[in-house]
Design a protein around this motif. Structure first.
Motif, PDB file in Angstrom:
ATOM      1  N   ILE A  29      11.893 -36.189 -19.303  1.00  0.00           N
ATOM      2  CA  ILE A  29      12.203 -34.817 -19.714  1.00  0.00           C
ATOM      3  C   ILE A  29      10.886 -34.129 -20.056  1.00  0.00           C
ATOM      4  CG2 ILE A  29      13.427 -33.352 -21.377  1.00  0.00           C
ATOM      5  CD1 ILE A  29      15.235 -35.005 -19.425  1.00  0.00           C
ATOM      6  N   ALA A  30      10.539 -33.118 -19.264  1.00  0.00           N
ATOM      7  CA  ALA A  30       9.283 -32.382 -19.472  1.00  0.00           C
ATOM      8  C   ALA A  30       9.449 -31.278 -20.508  1.00  0.00           C
ATOM      9  CB  ALA A  30       8.803 -31.803 -18.150  1.00  0.00           C
ATOM     10  N   ALA A  31      10.644 -30.695 -20.565  1.00  0.00           N
ATOM     11  CA  ALA A  31      10.882 -29.599 -21.509  1.00  0.00           C
ATOM     12  C   ALA A  31      12.375 -29.397 -21.703  1.00  0.00           C
ATOM     13  CB  ALA A  31      10.253 -28.306 -20.997  1.00  0.00           C
ATOM     14  N   ARG A  32      12.720 -28.914 -22.891  1.00  0.00           N
ATOM     15  CA  ARG A  32      14.095 -28.481 -23.173  1.00  0.00           C
ATOM     16  C   ARG A  32      14.013 -27.052 -23.678  1.00  0.00           C
ATOM     17  NH1 ARG A  32      17.342 -32.579 -26.630  1.00  0.00           N
ATOM     18  NH2 ARG A  32      18.829 -30.900 -26.397  1.00  0.00           N
ATOM     19  N   ARG A  33      14.931 -26.231 -23.169  1.00  0.00           N
ATOM     20  CA  ARG A  33      14.961 -24.805 -23.533  1.00  0.00           C
ATOM     21  C   ARG A  33      13.603 -24.146 -23.324  1.00  0.00           C
ATOM     22  NH1 ARG A  33      19.248 -23.875 -28.409  1.00  0.00           N
ATOM     23  NH2 ARG A  33      20.978 -24.846 -27.335  1.00  0.00           N
ATOM     24  N   TRP A  34      13.050 -24.366 -22.126  1.00  0.00           N
ATOM     25  CA  TRP A  34      11.749 -23.790 -21.785  1.00  0.00           C
ATOM     26  C   TRP A  34      11.909 -22.295 -21.575  1.00  0.00           C
ATOM     27  CZ3 TRP A  34       9.344 -21.276 -17.671  1.00  0.00           C
ATOM     28  CH2 TRP A  34       7.946 -21.252 -17.724  1.00  0.00           C
ATOM     29  N   ARG A  35      11.114 -21.520 -22.299  1.00  0.00           N
ATOM     30  CA  ARG A  35      11.246 -20.061 -22.250  1.00  0.00           C
ATOM     31  C   ARG A  35      10.053 -19.423 -21.549  1.00  0.00           C
ATOM     32  NH1 ARG A  35      15.273 -18.443 -25.814  1.00  0.00           N
ATOM     33  NH2 ARG A  35      15.796 -19.986 -27.388  1.00  0.00           N
ATOM     34  N   SER A  36      10.373 -18.370 -20.813  1.00  0.00           N
ATOM     35  CA  SER A  36       9.331 -17.588 -20.142  1.00  0.00           C
ATOM     36  C   SER A  36       9.782 -16.133 -20.139  1.00  0.00           C
ATOM     37  CB  SER A  36       9.147 -18.072 -18.697  1.00  0.00           C
ATOM     38  OG  SER A  36      10.247 -17.656 -17.909  1.00  0.00           O
ATOM     39  N   ALA A  43      11.603 -20.642 -12.972  1.00  0.00           N
ATOM     40  CA  ALA A  43      11.069 -21.825 -12.292  1.00  0.00           C
ATOM     41  C   ALA A  43       9.723 -21.499 -11.646  1.00  0.00           C
ATOM     42  CB  ALA A  43      12.063 -22.337 -11.249  1.00  0.00           C
ATOM     43  N   GLN A  44       9.613 -20.316 -11.014  1.00  0.00           N
ATOM     44  CA  GLN A  44       8.338 -19.912 -10.416  1.00  0.00           C
ATOM     45  C   GLN A  44       7.241 -19.863 -11.483  1.00  0.00           C
ATOM     46  OE1 GLN A  44       9.497 -16.171  -8.614  1.00  0.00           O
ATOM     47  NE2 GLN A  44       9.284 -17.063  -6.572  1.00  0.00           N
ATOM     48  N   LEU A  45       7.579 -19.321 -12.639  1.00  0.00           N
ATOM     49  CA  LEU A  45       6.604 -19.229 -13.731  1.00  0.00           C
ATOM     50  C   LEU A  45       6.230 -20.618 -14.239  1.00  0.00           C
ATOM     51  CD1 LEU A  45       8.100 -16.132 -15.563  1.00  0.00           C
ATOM     52  CD2 LEU A  45       6.021 -16.214 -14.170  1.00  0.00           C
ATOM     53  N   PHE A  46       7.193 -21.518 -14.336  1.00  0.00           N
ATOM     54  CA  PHE A  46       6.904 -22.889 -14.767  1.00  0.00           C
ATOM     55  C   PHE A  46       5.949 -23.561 -13.774  1.00  0.00           C
ATOM     56  CE2 PHE A  46       7.453 -27.454 -14.969  1.00  0.00           C
ATOM     57  CZ  PHE A  46       7.492 -27.702 -16.331  1.00  0.00           C
ATOM     58  N   LEU A  47       6.219 -23.377 -12.490  1.00  0.00           N
ATOM     59  CA  LEU A  47       5.417 -24.039 -11.458  1.00  0.00           C
ATOM     60  C   LEU A  47       3.971 -23.544 -11.427  1.00  0.00           C
ATOM     61  CD1 LEU A  47       7.983 -24.292  -8.522  1.00  0.00           C
ATOM     62  CD2 LEU A  47       7.237 -26.113 -10.081  1.00  0.00           C
ATOM     63  N   GLU A  48       3.728 -22.360 -11.963  1.00  0.00           N
ATOM     64  CA  GLU A  48       2.345 -21.866 -12.038  1.00  0.00           C
ATOM     65  C   GLU A  48       1.463 -22.815 -12.837  1.00  0.00           C
ATOM     66  OE1 GLU A  48       2.417 -17.863 -13.548  1.00  0.00           O
ATOM     67  OE2 GLU A  48       3.241 -17.062 -11.686  1.00  0.00           O
ATOM     68  N   GLY A  49       2.055 -23.543 -13.775  1.00  0.00           N
ATOM     69  CA  GLY A  49       1.299 -24.484 -14.605  1.00  0.00           C
ATOM     70  C   GLY A  49       1.173 -25.874 -13.998  1.00  0.00           C
ATOM     71  N   GLU A  50       1.748 -26.094 -12.833  1.00  0.00           N
ATOM     72  CA  GLU A  50       1.690 -27.395 -12.171  1.00  0.00           C
ATOM     73  C   GLU A  50       0.456 -27.459 -11.264  1.00  0.00           C
ATOM     74  OE1 GLU A  50       4.156 -30.098 -12.471  1.00  0.00           O
ATOM     75  OE2 GLU A  50       4.262 -28.834 -14.248  1.00  0.00           O
ATOM     76  N   PRO A  51      -0.134 -28.659 -11.091  1.00  0.00           N
ATOM     77  CA  PRO A  51      -1.329 -28.787 -10.249  1.00  0.00           C
ATOM     78  C   PRO A  51      -1.140 -28.243  -8.829  1.00  0.00           C
ATOM     79  CG  PRO A  51      -0.959 -30.815 -11.468  1.00  0.00           C
ATOM     80  CD  PRO A  51       0.227 -29.918 -11.723  1.00  0.00           C
ATOM     81  N   GLU A  52       0.039 -28.432  -8.245  1.00  0.00           N
ATOM     82  CA  GLU A  52       0.290 -27.942  -6.890  1.00  0.00           C
ATOM     83  C   GLU A  52       0.959 -26.574  -6.869  1.00  0.00           C
ATOM     84  OE1 GLU A  52       1.632 -30.729  -3.841  1.00  0.00           O
ATOM     85  OE2 GLU A  52       1.413 -32.324  -5.331  1.00  0.00           O
ATOM     86  N   GLY A  53       1.149 -25.981  -8.043  1.00  0.00           N
ATOM     87  CA  GLY A  53       1.732 -24.647  -8.128  1.00  0.00           C
ATOM     88  C   GLY A  53       3.063 -24.545  -7.407  1.00  0.00           C
TER      89      GLY A  53
END
Length: 110
Positions: free
Chosen positions: A21-28, A73-83
């Motif tokens: 589990i990477a996050a719960r109730r992740w807000r953006s 989800a798009q905003l979350f993926l911005e923080g991932e190494p592969e975007g």
């Protein structure tokens, strides 16, 4: 609250199946994602819906919510190494009045 208990049960379900589990109730700015899990390199965005029956829970997801989830989800993926190229999927977790969980993997693919 019942929604938080359902989310906790679903997070536990994913954890028991070997997914972190990477996050719960992740807000953006786009909204909130109930659970973000990882299965190896894949990111799994999980929307949890609770109602008396699984069918009633499934009926609680609106087009507007799907759009907000996709933006978040798009905003979350911005923080991932592969975007945006990060392998990902959207799961829907339905929880009924008895606490039974039904996971619909890749729920938005259709």
């Amino acid at each position: 609250c019942a929604g938080a208990a359902a989310e906790a049960a679903v997070a536990q379900h994913y954890s028991r199946s070997g997914r972190a589990i990477a996050a719960r109730r992740w807000r953006s700015a786009g909204g909130e994602i109930d659970i973000v899990a990882r299965d190896g390199a894949e990111v799994i965005f999980v929307e949890v819906k609770k109602a008396a029956t699984h069918a009633a829970a499934a009926g609680r997801l609106s087009r507007r919510q799907i759009d907000r989830l996709c933006l978040s989800a798009q905003l979350f993926l911005e923080g991932e190494p592969e975007g945006q190229l990060t392998p990902m999927r959207f799961d829907m977790a339905l929880v009924d009045a008895q606490g039974r969980i039904d996971i619909i993997e890749n729920a938005f693919a259709a």
